[in-house]
Design an enzyme around this catalytic site. Structure first.
Site, PDB file in Angstrom:
ATOM      1  N   LYS A 100       0.858  -1.189   0.000  1.00 16.08           N
ATOM      2  CA  LYS A 100       0.000   0.000   0.000  1.00 16.08           C
ATOM      3  C   LYS A 100       0.889   1.232   0.000  1.00 16.08           C
ATOM      4  CE  LYS A 100      -3.683   2.307   2.566  1.00 16.08           C
ATOM      5  NZ  LYS A 100      -4.693   2.194   3.620  1.00 16.08           N
ATOM      6  N   LYS A 118      -2.186  -1.608  -3.906  1.00 16.48           N
ATOM      7  CA  LYS A 118      -3.032  -0.422  -3.840  1.00 16.48           C
ATOM      8  C   LYS A 118      -2.179   0.834  -3.908  1.00 16.48           C
ATOM      9  CE  LYS A 118      -5.973   1.860  -0.546  1.00 16.48           C
ATOM     10  NZ  LYS A 118      -6.424   1.937   0.812  1.00 16.48           N
TER      11      LYS A 118
HETATM   12  C1  PBG Z   1      -7.782   3.085   5.530  1.00 17.66           C
HETATM   13  C2  PBG Z   1      -8.001   3.020   4.079  1.00 17.66           C
HETATM   14  C3  PBG Z   1      -7.777   3.998   3.108  1.00 17.66           C
HETATM   15  C4  PBG Z   1      -8.220   3.479   1.907  1.00 17.66           C
HETATM   16  C5  PBG Z   1      -8.689   2.200   2.166  1.00 17.66           C
HETATM   17  N1  PBG Z   1      -8.516   1.919   3.506  1.00 17.66           N
HETATM   18  C6  PBG Z   1      -7.302   5.397   3.223  1.00 17.66           C
HETATM   19  C7  PBG Z   1      -5.929   5.707   3.586  1.00 17.66           C
HETATM   20  O1  PBG Z   1      -5.056   4.850   3.724  1.00 17.66           O
HETATM   21  O2  PBG Z   1      -5.718   6.893   3.784  1.00 17.66           O
HETATM   22  C8  PBG Z   1      -8.234   4.203   0.588  1.00 17.66           C
HETATM   23  C9  PBG Z   1      -9.182   3.679  -0.403  1.00 17.66           C
HETATM   24  C10 PBG Z   1      -9.467   4.540  -1.569  1.00 17.66           C
HETATM   25  O3  PBG Z   1      -8.857   5.591  -1.788  1.00 17.66           O
HETATM   26  O4  PBG Z   1     -10.367   4.158  -2.304  1.00 17.66           O
HETATM   27  N2  PBG Z   1      -6.465   3.060   5.934  1.00 17.66           N
END
Ligand code: PBG
Length: 326
Positions: free
Chosen positions: A196, A249
């Protein structure tokens, strides 16, 4: 020129049915996971301003959304909670009556066969908006793990079929696996947000989930977009810790990473087509600048071609409708 000096690739593009028989990658409705935002309160169906077509739902209206998802034949959803109360340790994330726990029970009762995935993170539930515990301005890794494991167990108790931890603390798969196993949930898989990145493409999600960090950013725990080898290390440790699925992601700017992870790890790979990727296309489509259907199907296909087995996308409902038309 001698005609046998070149290859006629166009032979295989001559008719629609020849193109169909040589097509290498396909989209199916079973590929998709649809994200749903559930919010404490009553009679809420709030469109997220930066994500046209995506809503926050209160529990009393949640069925409107879930009924549609099920009727389209989508088999998996992921729930994101928008709680009424936040505190410094995110206690509404692991509250038996937290918004995600309540929504999970409600959905599983009506649709036992729908796969309900719970996003396991603290950022929507903490008043500071970070994904872990904060002390003296630092995001404290190991103390966060205890709370994340507790959150996962309470989500499993509520009936979640899959736990999807997105917090990017080190060791979260180990901590959550142990927590689940000790609570008797050894059959509940972990869909790890293994890779991520600290991405600007999450902006619209943070509007939807009210989860922006109040100070600082997430760069000490989410990854640097410049790094490829780091993604391989992250995936490797999550596999070693017992992850059952690996998420990459965001998706679109990281198709190379999806391919890398797929080639090295024989596990289901999930592409998370994130909020900003949705909003860009929606914005252009609403202006009439692109053909939304064709652009969306092309980009979803590109994620599968890169190696994703599963796509988590706000376009899931649209995509299934379009696939049914074709
Ligand atoms: C929570 C989370 C996030 C997303 C999914 N779970 C936000 C972040 O990490 O700030 C982002 C998903 C998206 O942008 O569609 N940590």
């Amino acid at each position: 020129m001698n005609k046998s000096d070149f290859r006629r690739h166009r032979r295989l593009r001559r008719t629609p049915s020849i193109r169909n028989i040589v097509r290498e990658t396909h989209l199916h409705k079973e590929d998709f996971i649809y994200p749903i935002f559930v919010k404490d309160g009553m009679n809420i169906k709030n469109e997220v301003q930066s994500m046209p077509g995506v809503y926050q739902w209160s529990l009393d209206r949640l069925d409107e959304e879930v009924d549609e998802v099920v009727s389209l034949g989508i088999e998996s959803i992921i729930l994101f909670g928008v709680p009424a109360e936040k505190d410094d340790v995110g206690s509404s994330a692991y509250d038996h009556n937290g918004i995600v726990q309540q929504a999970t029970r409600q959905v599983k009762e009506k649709y036992p066969h729908l796969t309900v995935i719970a996003d396991t993170c603290l950022c929507q539930f903490t008043d500071h908006g970070h994904c872990g515990v904060v002390r003296d301005g630092e995001i404290v890794n190991d103390d966060s793990l205890t709370l994340l494991a507790k959150t996962a167990v309470s989500q499993a108790e509520a009936g979640a079929d899959i736990i999807a931890p997105s917090n990017m603390m080190d060791g979260f798969v180990t901590a959550i696996r142990q927590g689940l196993d000790e609570a008797g949930f050894e059959n509940i898989p972990i869909m790890s947000y293994a890779v991520k990145y600290a991405s600007a493409f999450y902006g619209p999600f943070r509007d939807a989930a009210h989860s922006s960090p109040k100070s600082g950013d997430r760069k000490t725990y989410q990854m640097d977009p410049a790094n490829r080898l780091e993604a391989l290390r992250e995936a490797e440790s999550d596999v070693a810790e017992g992850a059952d699925f690996l998420i990459v992601k965001p998706a679109l700017s990281y198709l190379d990473i999806i391919r890398d992870v797929k080639e090295r790890h024989p596990y289901p790979i999930v592409a998370y087509n994130v909020s900003g990727e949705y909003s860009m296309i929606k914005g252009a489509a609403l202006n009439g600048w692109i053909n939304e259907k064709e652009v969306v199907l092309e980009k979803l296909l590109s994620m599968k071609r890169a190696g994703a087995d599963i796509i988590l996308t706000y376009f899931a409902k649209d995509a299934v409708k379009w696939l049914n038309e074709n």
